[in-house]
Design a protein around this motif. Structure first.
Motif, PDB file in Angstrom:
ATOM      1  N   LYS A  69       0.839  -1.208   0.000  1.00 57.03           N
ATOM      2  CA  LYS A  69       0.000   0.000   0.000  1.00 57.03           C
ATOM      3  C   LYS A  69       0.877   1.262   0.000  1.00 57.03           C
ATOM      4  O   LYS A  69       0.513   2.300   0.540  1.00 57.03           O
ATOM      5  N   ASP A  70       2.032   1.149  -0.555  1.00 56.70           N
ATOM      6  CA  ASP A  70       3.025   2.226  -0.558  1.00 56.70           C
ATOM      7  C   ASP A  70       4.091   1.849  -1.597  1.00 56.70           C
ATOM      8  O   ASP A  70       4.365   0.674  -1.796  1.00 56.70           O
ATOM      9  N   VAL A  71       4.638   2.865  -2.306  1.00 54.08           N
ATOM     10  CA  VAL A  71       5.622   2.514  -3.336  1.00 54.08           C
ATOM     11  C   VAL A  71       7.030   2.976  -2.972  1.00 54.08           C
ATOM     12  O   VAL A  71       7.947   2.905  -3.788  1.00 54.08           O
ATOM     13  N   ASN A  72       7.206   3.462  -1.750  1.00 55.23           N
ATOM     14  CA  ASN A  72       8.537   3.929  -1.350  1.00 55.23           C
ATOM     15  C   ASN A  72       9.544   2.770  -1.448  1.00 55.23           C
ATOM     16  O   ASN A  72       9.252   1.655  -1.048  1.00 55.23           O
ATOM     17  N   GLY A  73      10.713   3.063  -1.978  1.00 49.69           N
ATOM     18  CA  GLY A  73      11.769   2.053  -2.030  1.00 49.69           C
ATOM     19  C   GLY A  73      11.785   1.214  -3.282  1.00 49.69           C
ATOM     20  O   GLY A  73      12.750   0.507  -3.536  1.00 49.69           O
ATOM     21  N   TRP A 123      -0.442   6.901  -5.447  1.00 49.58           N
ATOM     22  CA  TRP A 123       0.155   5.863  -4.606  1.00 49.58           C
ATOM     23  C   TRP A 123       1.109   6.536  -3.633  1.00 49.58           C
ATOM     24  O   TRP A 123       2.040   7.245  -4.076  1.00 49.58           O
ATOM     25  N   PRO A 124       0.885   6.351  -2.340  1.00 50.66           N
ATOM     26  CA  PRO A 124       1.759   7.038  -1.372  1.00 50.66           C
ATOM     27  C   PRO A 124       3.192   6.506  -1.408  1.00 50.66           C
ATOM     28  O   PRO A 124       3.437   5.383  -1.841  1.00 50.66           O
ATOM     29  N   SER A 125       4.115   7.323  -0.972  1.00 47.96           N
ATOM     30  CA  SER A 125       5.513   6.912  -0.947  1.00 47.96           C
ATOM     31  C   SER A 125       6.132   7.420   0.352  1.00 47.96           C
ATOM     32  O   SER A 125       7.026   8.246   0.354  1.00 47.96           O
ATOM     33  N   LYS A 126       5.583   6.948   1.478  1.00 44.46           N
ATOM     34  CA  LYS A 126       6.003   7.483   2.772  1.00 44.46           C
ATOM     35  C   LYS A 126       6.599   6.428   3.691  1.00 44.46           C
ATOM     36  O   LYS A 126       7.541   6.663   4.428  1.00 44.46           O
ATOM     37  N   LYS A 127       6.007   5.206   3.644  1.00 41.85           N
ATOM     38  CA  LYS A 127       6.415   4.181   4.611  1.00 41.85           C
ATOM     39  C   LYS A 127       7.878   3.820   4.454  1.00 41.85           C
ATOM     40  O   LYS A 127       8.431   3.841   3.356  1.00 41.85           O
ATOM     41  N   GLU A 128       8.460   3.462   5.578  1.00 45.10           N
ATOM     42  CA  GLU A 128       9.844   2.979   5.568  1.00 45.10           C
ATOM     43  C   GLU A 128       9.870   1.604   4.894  1.00 45.10           C
ATOM     44  O   GLU A 128       9.070   0.733   5.228  1.00 45.10           O
ATOM     45  N   PRO A 129      10.761   1.386   3.905  1.00 48.78           N
ATOM     46  CA  PRO A 129      10.793   0.064   3.272  1.00 48.78           C
ATOM     47  C   PRO A 129      11.221  -1.023   4.257  1.00 48.78           C
ATOM     48  O   PRO A 129      11.993  -0.752   5.193  1.00 48.78           O
ATOM     49  N   LEU A 130      10.714  -2.232   4.039  1.00 50.86           N
ATOM     50  CA  LEU A 130      11.072  -3.365   4.907  1.00 50.86           C
ATOM     51  C   LEU A 130      12.461  -3.878   4.545  1.00 50.86           C
ATOM     52  O   LEU A 130      12.866  -3.848   3.384  1.00 50.86           O
TER      53      LEU A 130
END
Lengths: 151, 267
Positions: free
Chosen positions: B208-212, B257-264
């Protein structure tokens, strides 16, 4: 890849030597045609009346020419598109004129100044071996008239 | 009666046109016609490749993929687990089976090939900073398989080799259809873009996020020695990796598409 290089080399050789030979041949043809201009050719079947008391003999002159690789390649491409096969035109033009010249030379040596009923025959010598031999024979023949020798 | 044979001017039965001119015109005509015909056949082959059952594709490479079968280690299982998750987001046809192979080699490379096989090299895996980037990689490769890019590529490759063989007059047919070269399939620029877009979509669906996600490309840029993504020559033939990143950023923006979460991190 090797095949393509060989093809290009053959084309180049064909072009360079074919063109050189053709130019040289044309020069020689034009020069000799001037030389033998006095030997008159007549296409008519019937000899002129003034020759009636002369002797006559059958004369032939023949030429076999082969086409160079470059000319054959171009003619092959022409087969696909159609049109004037100019690369063969010069070849056959040269062959016809050379055959007539050989005929005239012989007649001249015999003392003849008039050739009657000149005919040309063309035969290709590629029968059954279509792509390996691309040669034609041109045969020119006529009745040569020459003055009766006084004994 | 007077008879004479006057001098006949030259150039009646022959032409003065330079033979090389004729040669150039005729051969460029031939080249033009064959290029048009080959392109048409290529288009037909690319179009009809999608009708080849996936099962045939699997059979085609079954003998060659055995070499990867023995590396069923932890990494392999991890990659396969991620791949299975991605498959759910991409609506793959029922019979399409994705198998991930992990190769313990330095090479910075990964590729999708015939029969739903994806090959990931240790070199590339080590370079990736996050699981999100890894998912982007796998999703990109799975998208290639989803759109049947490997079989299309194989089809056009065989066709081009066939034409080359005809041109150079080769009669050895075993040289023409060499399936063992299956891993060096290359995909067109538009195919890559399509796979990128589908890949980013999968990343969004999973996190649910495209960061990383685009860190994948960063990793490839940084690994100067072998900057390949799907094939070794990739960057040399497609030197627009920055365009790909910006294209994906635009896509994410357009779809909100949000891009905020820290990637795993990679497990």
């Amino acid at each position: 890849m090797v095949e393509i290089i060989i093809l290009l080399i053959l084309l180049l050789l064909g072009y360079v030597f074919g063109r050189m030979a053709e130019k040289r041949h044309y020069r020689s043809i034009i020069q000799r045609e001037k030389l033998y201009r006095d030997v008159i050719l007549i296409a008519s079947k019937h000899p002129p009346p003034e020759l009636i008391d002369q002797q006559s003999i059958l004369m032939t002159g023949s030429v076999v020419v082969s086409v160079d690789y470059f000319k054959r390649f171009i003619a092959g491409l022409r087969n696909l598109f159609g049109g004037r096969v100019s690369s063969y035109e010069t070849l056959l033009d040269r062959a016809r004129r050379e055959a007539i010249l050989r005929l005239k030379e012989q007649a001249f040596r015999k003392g003849s100044r008039m050739l009657v009923n000149i005919k040309l025959e063309t035969a290709s010598i590629s029968k059954g071996r279509k792509n390996t031999i691309g040669s034609v024979e041109i045969l020119a023949y006529a009745t040569a008239f020459y003055p009766t020798q006084i004994p | 009666m007077q008879y004479e044979n006057p001098e006949i001017p030259e150039g009646i039965n022959t032409t003065d046109e330079h033979p090389l001119k004729e040669f150039v015109i005729l051969s460029s005509g031939i080249v033009l016609v064959s290029v048009v015909i080959i392109s048409l056949i290529l288009l037909i082959v690319e179009y009809s490749a999608r009708f080849i059952p996936f099962e045939y594709e699997q059979q085609l490479v079954s003998t060659f993929t055995e070499q990867y079968a023995d590396t069923a280690g932890e990494e392999q299982q991890y990659l396969q687990r991620l791949a299975n998750e991605i498959v759910l987001t991409q609506n793959l046809p029922k019979d399409m089976e994705i198998t991930v192979h992990y190769v313990d080699e330095e090479m910075v490379n990964a590729m999708a090939t015939l029969g739903g096989h994806i090959i990931v090299y240790r070199g590339l895996l080590e370079k990736l900073p996050s699981e999100n980037a890894l998912v982007m990689l796998l999703a990109h490769e799975i998208a290639h398989i989803k759109y049947r890019h490997p079989i299309k590529s194989l089809g056009s490759q065989i066709l081009l080799q066939l034409f080359w063989a005809i041109l150079t007059n080769q009669s050895n047919s075993s040289d023409i259809i060499d399936i063992s070269q299956f891993s060096s399939l290359s995909y067109s620029r538009s195919n890559e873009t399509l796979a990128d877009e589908e890949g980013l979509h999968s990343v969004f669906q999973i996190y649910k996020d495209v960061n990383g996600a685009t860190d994948l490309f960063q990793a490839l840029i940084e690994s100067r020695q072998n900057m390949s993504f799907t094939i070794p020559e990739y960057l040399s033939t497609h030197p627009d990796i920055n365009n790909r990143i910006s294209h994906l950023n635009e896509l994410a923006e357009k779809n909100n598409w949000p891009s905020k979460k820290e990637p795993l991190p990679i497990q």
